[in-house]
Structure formats: C-alpha cells, structure tokens
Design a protein around this motif. Structure first.
Motif, PDB file in Angstrom:
ATOM      1  N   LEU A   1       9.261  23.180  -0.953  1.00 43.48           N
ATOM      2  CA  LEU A   1      10.208  23.763   0.147  1.00 43.48           C
ATOM      3  C   LEU A   1       9.323  24.415   1.149  1.00 43.48           C
ATOM      4  O   LEU A   1       9.843  24.698   2.577  1.00 43.48           O
ATOM      5  N   THR A   2       7.864  24.962   1.002  1.00 42.18           N
ATOM      6  CA  THR A   2       7.238  25.604   2.019  1.00 42.18           C
ATOM      7  C   THR A   2       6.911  24.655   3.099  1.00 42.18           C
ATOM      8  O   THR A   2       6.768  24.892   4.203  1.00 42.18           O
ATOM      9  N   GLY A   3       7.229  23.402   2.972  1.00 43.10           N
ATOM     10  CA  GLY A   3       7.055  22.134   3.964  1.00 43.10           C
ATOM     11  C   GLY A   3       8.069  22.329   5.050  1.00 43.10           C
ATOM     12  O   GLY A   3       7.705  21.925   6.160  1.00 43.10           O
ATOM     13  N   MET A   4       9.065  23.306   4.785  1.00 45.86           N
ATOM     14  CA  MET A   4      10.205  23.209   5.871  1.00 45.86           C
ATOM     15  C   MET A   4       9.929  24.668   6.856  1.00 45.86           C
ATOM     16  O   MET A   4      10.307  24.962   7.711  1.00 45.86           O
ATOM     17  N   ASP A   5       8.746  25.567   6.408  1.00 45.62           N
ATOM     18  CA  ASP A   5       8.499  26.779   7.116  1.00 45.62           C
ATOM     19  C   ASP A   5       7.784  26.381   8.417  1.00 45.62           C
ATOM     20  O   ASP A   5       7.347  25.181   8.610  1.00 45.62           O
ATOM     21  N   GLU A   6       7.539  27.279   9.222  1.00 44.46           N
ATOM     22  CA  GLU A   6       7.484  27.091  10.625  1.00 44.46           C
ATOM     23  C   GLU A   6       6.079  26.654  10.753  1.00 44.46           C
ATOM     24  O   GLU A   6       5.177  26.956  10.138  1.00 44.46           O
ATOM     25  N   GLY A   7       5.884  25.490  11.523  1.00 46.29           N
ATOM     26  CA  GLY A   7       4.403  24.996  11.431  1.00 46.29           C
ATOM     27  C   GLY A   7       4.279  23.741  10.501  1.00 46.29           C
ATOM     28  O   GLY A   7       3.495  22.824  10.366  1.00 46.29           O
ATOM     29  N   GLY A   8       5.489  23.628   9.458  1.00 43.30           N
ATOM     30  CA  GLY A   8       5.287  22.505   8.453  1.00 43.30           C
ATOM     31  C   GLY A   8       5.973  21.311   8.989  1.00 43.30           C
ATOM     32  O   GLY A   8       6.679  21.459  10.022  1.00 43.30           O
ATOM     33  N   ALA A   9       5.674  20.236   8.384  1.00 42.48           N
ATOM     34  CA  ALA A   9       5.833  18.887   8.880  1.00 42.48           C
ATOM     35  C   ALA A   9       7.550  18.881   8.994  1.00 42.48           C
ATOM     36  O   ALA A   9       8.076  18.291   9.955  1.00 42.48           O
ATOM     37  N   ALA A  10       8.022  19.202   7.974  1.00 39.49           N
ATOM     38  CA  ALA A  10       9.427  19.382   7.755  1.00 39.49           C
ATOM     39  C   ALA A  10      10.257  20.057   8.591  1.00 39.49           C
ATOM     40  O   ALA A  10      11.517  19.903   9.003  1.00 39.49           O
ATOM     41  N   ALA A  11       9.284  21.157   9.244  1.00 40.13           N
ATOM     42  CA  ALA A  11      10.073  21.841  10.453  1.00 40.13           C
ATOM     43  C   ALA A  11      10.350  21.230  11.568  1.00 40.13           C
ATOM     44  O   ALA A  11      11.094  21.709  12.717  1.00 40.13           O
TER      45      ALA A  11
END
Length: 110
Positions: free
Chosen positions: A26-36
């Motif tokens: 779920l941290t992949g959605m954090d700012e700077g993550g690919a999912a963001a």
C-alpha cells in the motif's frame, strides 16, 4: 483515464507476515510512489480470505510503457527490494486488460 495495460499478482508472505506485506504494498500509493502517478488508474491490494499470508495486487495502467518507466524508478525498485524480503516464494503474475468495471474505495476496514 483508460486502462490499456494491467496485471494481477499473487504474493505469498513468510508465515505470519501477510499483513506486513499488504501494508508495504500500500505504500506504493504514497507520494512519489509509482502507484501515485496519474498513469496508475487501478491499484488494489487484497488479502486472501482463506490464507492470511496470501496477498493479491491488481494494477491498471494507461500504457505498458508508463508502467515499465515508473517501475524502473528508484521508489519502485526500493519497494520491490523491501517486498522480496517478505516473500516465501516467487510471485505469480497474470497480465490482463480490464474491459469494464467499477471500483469504489474508502478507508481500510478496522
């Protein structure tokens, strides 16, 4: 945005670490993550109802090229490195392109 590239992966965590694996994904959605990125249209992390160490991730992207570009980035590679230390075996992937559907997400259940 329309999904033109997607996949589903099943990851099996080391015993007792499924929750940790799900939270890390779920941290992949954090700012700077690919999912963001605006190019990531779907990013769904789920846990198996029958095996708490099995985690599923479904992703949908505007293009395969954008997914690959963002996946090669520093943030994504750091996440992959952290995830690999929690896995009991190699993830199982299947590529797909969503045809149509619906997704409504809210806060995680307690």
């Amino acid at each position: 945005m329309i999904v033109h590239h997607g996949f589903q992966a099943t990851l099996t965590a080391l015993p007792g670490r499924g929750g940790e694996l799900a939270e890390l994904l779920l941290t992949g959605m954090d700012e700077g993550g690919a999912a963001a990125s605006e190019h990531c249209v779907v990013y769904l992390v789920s846990r198996s109802a029958s095996d708490p160490d099995v985690v599923h991730i479904t992703e949908g992207w505007t293009s395969e090229e954008e997914h690959e570009r963002l996946f090669r980035g520093e943030a994504a590679q750091a996440l992959v490195s952290r995830i690999s230390g929690l896995l009991a075996c190699e993830p199982v992937h299947s590529d797909h392109v969503p045809v149509r559907g619906k997704a409504v997400f809210g806060p995680a259940a307690a």
